[in-house]
Design a protein around this motif. Structure first.
Motif, PDB file in Angstrom:
ATOM      1  N   TRP A  74       0.935  -1.285   0.077  1.00  0.00           N
ATOM      2  CA  TRP A  74       0.125  -0.115   0.140  1.00  0.00           C
ATOM      3  C   TRP A  74       0.936   1.490   0.089  1.00  0.00           C
ATOM      4  O   TRP A  74       0.528   2.097  -0.700  1.00  0.00           O
ATOM      5  N   ASN A  75       1.847   1.337   0.934  1.00  0.00           N
ATOM      6  CA  ASN A  75       2.864   2.567   1.197  1.00  0.00           C
ATOM      7  C   ASN A  75       3.534   2.609  -0.292  1.00  0.00           C
ATOM      8  O   ASN A  75       3.603   3.873  -0.884  1.00  0.00           O
ATOM      9  N   PHE A  76       4.245   1.520  -0.875  1.00  0.00           N
ATOM     10  CA  PHE A  76       4.851   1.681  -2.015  1.00  0.00           C
ATOM     11  C   PHE A  76       3.815   2.000  -3.345  1.00  0.00           C
ATOM     12  O   PHE A  76       4.500   3.174  -4.015  1.00  0.00           O
ATOM     13  N   ALA A  77       2.574   1.665  -3.326  1.00  0.00           N
ATOM     14  CA  ALA A  77       1.831   2.040  -4.494  1.00  0.00           C
ATOM     15  C   ALA A  77       1.433   3.340  -4.466  1.00  0.00           C
ATOM     16  O   ALA A  77       1.400   4.316  -5.407  1.00  0.00           O
ATOM     17  N   HIS A  78       1.178   3.886  -3.137  1.00  0.00           N
ATOM     18  CA  HIS A  78       1.006   5.464  -2.897  1.00  0.00           C
ATOM     19  C   HIS A  78       2.086   6.295  -3.138  1.00  0.00           C
ATOM     20  O   HIS A  78       2.263   7.324  -3.861  1.00  0.00           O
ATOM     21  N   ALA A  79       3.531   5.995  -2.803  1.00  0.00           N
ATOM     22  CA  ALA A  79       4.561   6.524  -2.907  1.00  0.00           C
ATOM     23  C   ALA A  79       4.954   6.644  -4.480  1.00  0.00           C
ATOM     24  O   ALA A  79       5.139   7.775  -5.052  1.00  0.00           O
ATOM     25  N   LEU A  80       4.716   5.601  -5.313  1.00  0.00           N
ATOM     26  CA  LEU A  80       4.601   5.506  -6.625  1.00  0.00           C
ATOM     27  C   LEU A  80       3.822   6.436  -7.287  1.00  0.00           C
ATOM     28  O   LEU A  80       4.044   7.290  -8.341  1.00  0.00           O
ATOM     29  N   LEU A  81       2.344   6.260  -7.090  1.00  0.00           N
ATOM     30  CA  LEU A  81       1.444   7.159  -7.642  1.00  0.00           C
ATOM     31  C   LEU A  81       1.854   8.706  -7.333  1.00  0.00           C
ATOM     32  O   LEU A  81       1.947   9.614  -8.229  1.00  0.00           O
ATOM     33  N   LEU A  82       2.071   9.166  -5.935  1.00  0.00           N
ATOM     34  CA  LEU A  82       2.663  10.496  -5.966  1.00  0.00           C
ATOM     35  C   LEU A  82       3.710  10.992  -6.557  1.00  0.00           C
ATOM     36  O   LEU A  82       3.652  12.129  -6.874  1.00  0.00           O
ATOM     37  N   GLY A  83       4.651  10.087  -6.600  1.00  0.00           N
ATOM     38  CA  GLY A  83       5.892  10.483  -7.550  1.00  0.00           C
ATOM     39  C   GLY A  83       5.618  10.687  -8.824  1.00  0.00           C
ATOM     40  O   GLY A  83       5.982  11.238  -9.771  1.00  0.00           O
ATOM     41  N   VAL A  84       4.602   9.834  -9.711  1.00  0.00           N
ATOM     42  CA  VAL A  84       4.158  10.228 -10.966  1.00  0.00           C
ATOM     43  C   VAL A  84       3.265  11.597 -11.062  1.00  0.00           C
ATOM     44  O   VAL A  84       3.640  12.175 -11.887  1.00  0.00           O
ATOM     45  N   ILE A  85       2.595  11.823 -10.040  1.00  0.00           N
ATOM     46  CA  ILE A  85       1.776  13.094  -9.866  1.00  0.00           C
ATOM     47  C   ILE A  85       2.428  14.130  -9.723  1.00  0.00           C
ATOM     48  O   ILE A  85       2.565  15.166 -10.695  1.00  0.00           O
ATOM     49  N   MET A 111       5.944  14.329 -10.933  1.00  0.00           N
ATOM     50  CA  MET A 111       6.694  14.412 -12.444  1.00  0.00           C
ATOM     51  C   MET A 111       5.890  14.965 -13.326  1.00  0.00           C
ATOM     52  O   MET A 111       6.269  15.785 -14.035  1.00  0.00           O
ATOM     53  N   ARG A 112       4.298  14.611 -13.358  1.00  0.00           N
ATOM     54  CA  ARG A 112       3.847  14.964 -14.468  1.00  0.00           C
ATOM     55  C   ARG A 112       3.486  16.646 -14.090  1.00  0.00           C
ATOM     56  O   ARG A 112       3.555  17.428 -15.098  1.00  0.00           O
ATOM     57  N   ALA A 113       3.113  16.914 -12.866  1.00  0.00           N
ATOM     58  CA  ALA A 113       3.109  18.347 -12.652  1.00  0.00           C
ATOM     59  C   ALA A 113       4.451  19.257 -12.931  1.00  0.00           C
ATOM     60  O   ALA A 113       4.390  20.413 -13.436  1.00  0.00           O
ATOM     61  N   ASN A 114       5.453  18.658 -12.731  1.00  0.00           N
ATOM     62  CA  ASN A 114       6.678  19.281 -13.004  1.00  0.00           C
ATOM     63  C   ASN A 114       7.130  19.434 -14.669  1.00  0.00           C
ATOM     64  O   ASN A 114       7.365  20.388 -15.089  1.00  0.00           O
ATOM     65  N   LEU A 115       6.608  18.152 -15.243  1.00  0.00           N
ATOM     66  CA  LEU A 115       6.832  18.418 -16.665  1.00  0.00           C
ATOM     67  C   LEU A 115       5.744  19.361 -17.386  1.00  0.00           C
ATOM     68  O   LEU A 115       5.980  19.928 -18.463  1.00  0.00           O
ATOM     69  N   ALA A 116       4.426  19.388 -16.572  1.00  0.00           N
ATOM     70  CA  ALA A 116       3.465  20.279 -17.239  1.00  0.00           C
ATOM     71  C   ALA A 116       3.813  21.850 -17.066  1.00  0.00           C
ATOM     72  O   ALA A 116       3.327  22.590 -17.785  1.00  0.00           O
ATOM     73  N   SER A 117       4.678  21.979 -15.923  1.00  0.00           N
ATOM     74  CA  SER A 117       5.127  23.295 -15.766  1.00  0.00           C
ATOM     75  C   SER A 117       6.562  24.160 -16.767  1.00  0.00           C
ATOM     76  O   SER A 117       6.413  25.067 -16.939  1.00  0.00           O
ATOM     77  N   TYR A 118       6.771  23.092 -17.505  1.00  0.00           N
ATOM     78  CA  TYR A 118       8.058  23.556 -18.270  1.00  0.00           C
ATOM     79  C   TYR A 118       7.288  23.856 -19.647  1.00  0.00           C
ATOM     80  O   TYR A 118       6.168  23.441 -20.279  1.00  0.00           O
ATOM     81  N   THR A 119       7.695  25.016 -20.440  1.00  0.00           N
ATOM     82  CA  THR A 119       7.445  25.367 -21.873  1.00  0.00           C
ATOM     83  C   THR A 119       8.495  25.257 -22.785  1.00  0.00           C
ATOM     84  O   THR A 119       9.671  25.483 -22.219  1.00  0.00           O
ATOM     85  N   ILE A 120       8.304  25.223 -23.956  1.00  0.00           N
ATOM     86  CA  ILE A 120       9.365  25.235 -24.971  1.00  0.00           C
ATOM     87  C   ILE A 120       9.891  26.643 -25.171  1.00  0.00           C
ATOM     88  O   ILE A 120      10.916  26.751 -25.561  1.00  0.00           O
ATOM     89  N   ASP A 121       8.952  27.685 -25.177  1.00  0.00           N
ATOM     90  CA  ASP A 121       9.419  28.949 -25.486  1.00  0.00           C
ATOM     91  C   ASP A 121      10.353  29.507 -24.597  1.00  0.00           C
ATOM     92  O   ASP A 121      10.743  29.769 -23.600  1.00  0.00           O
TER      93      ASP A 121
END
Length: 117
Positions: free
Chosen positions: A94-105, A107-117
């Motif tokens: 349970w703890n591993f799955a939640h840590a993995l899910l929060l890590g993915v969230i 990472m996606r938030a960090n990637l979404a904040s980057y722009t090419i401009d």
């Protein structure tokens, strides 16, 4: 309303304390097997019929377990051990799955904040 959402998210992503969850599972498994065995022993069986043949099949995995009062204690000890291991595994996964899910969230938030401009 936002406080309620935060509370729901906090409960949904709460970490489980592995040792506490294992101890709780051990206690419940031991109590369940003890009570099931005690109920069968108290109920009894007609002469010539074995008491609790289905529950007695646990002797294949729990050496020394029988459907008797002494067997109820032996079975409770085995059930506690199995329950503790199962509880620890479930809590760790349970703890591993939640840590993995929060890590993915994250990472996606960090990637979404980057722009090419």
């Amino acid at each position: 309303m936002p406080d309620r959402r935060r509370l729901v998210l906090a409960w949904a992503f709460a970490r489980l304390h592995v040792a506490a969850f294992a101890a709780a599972n051990a206690a419940m498994a031991a109590l369940a097997l003890f009570l099931l065995t005690a109920a069968l022993v108290a109920k009894g069986a007609p002469p010539g019929v074995p008491v609790g043949p289905h529950l007695a099949a646990l002797a294949a995995w729990f050496p020394g377990y029988t459907v008797t009062w002494a067997g109820a204690l032996v079975g409770a000890a085995y059930a506690a051990a199995v329950g503790a291991v199962a509880g620890a595994l479930v809590a760790a996964l349970w703890n591993f799955a939640h840590a993995l899910l929060l890590g993915v969230i994250r990472m996606r938030a960090n990637l979404a904040s980057y722009t090419i401009d």
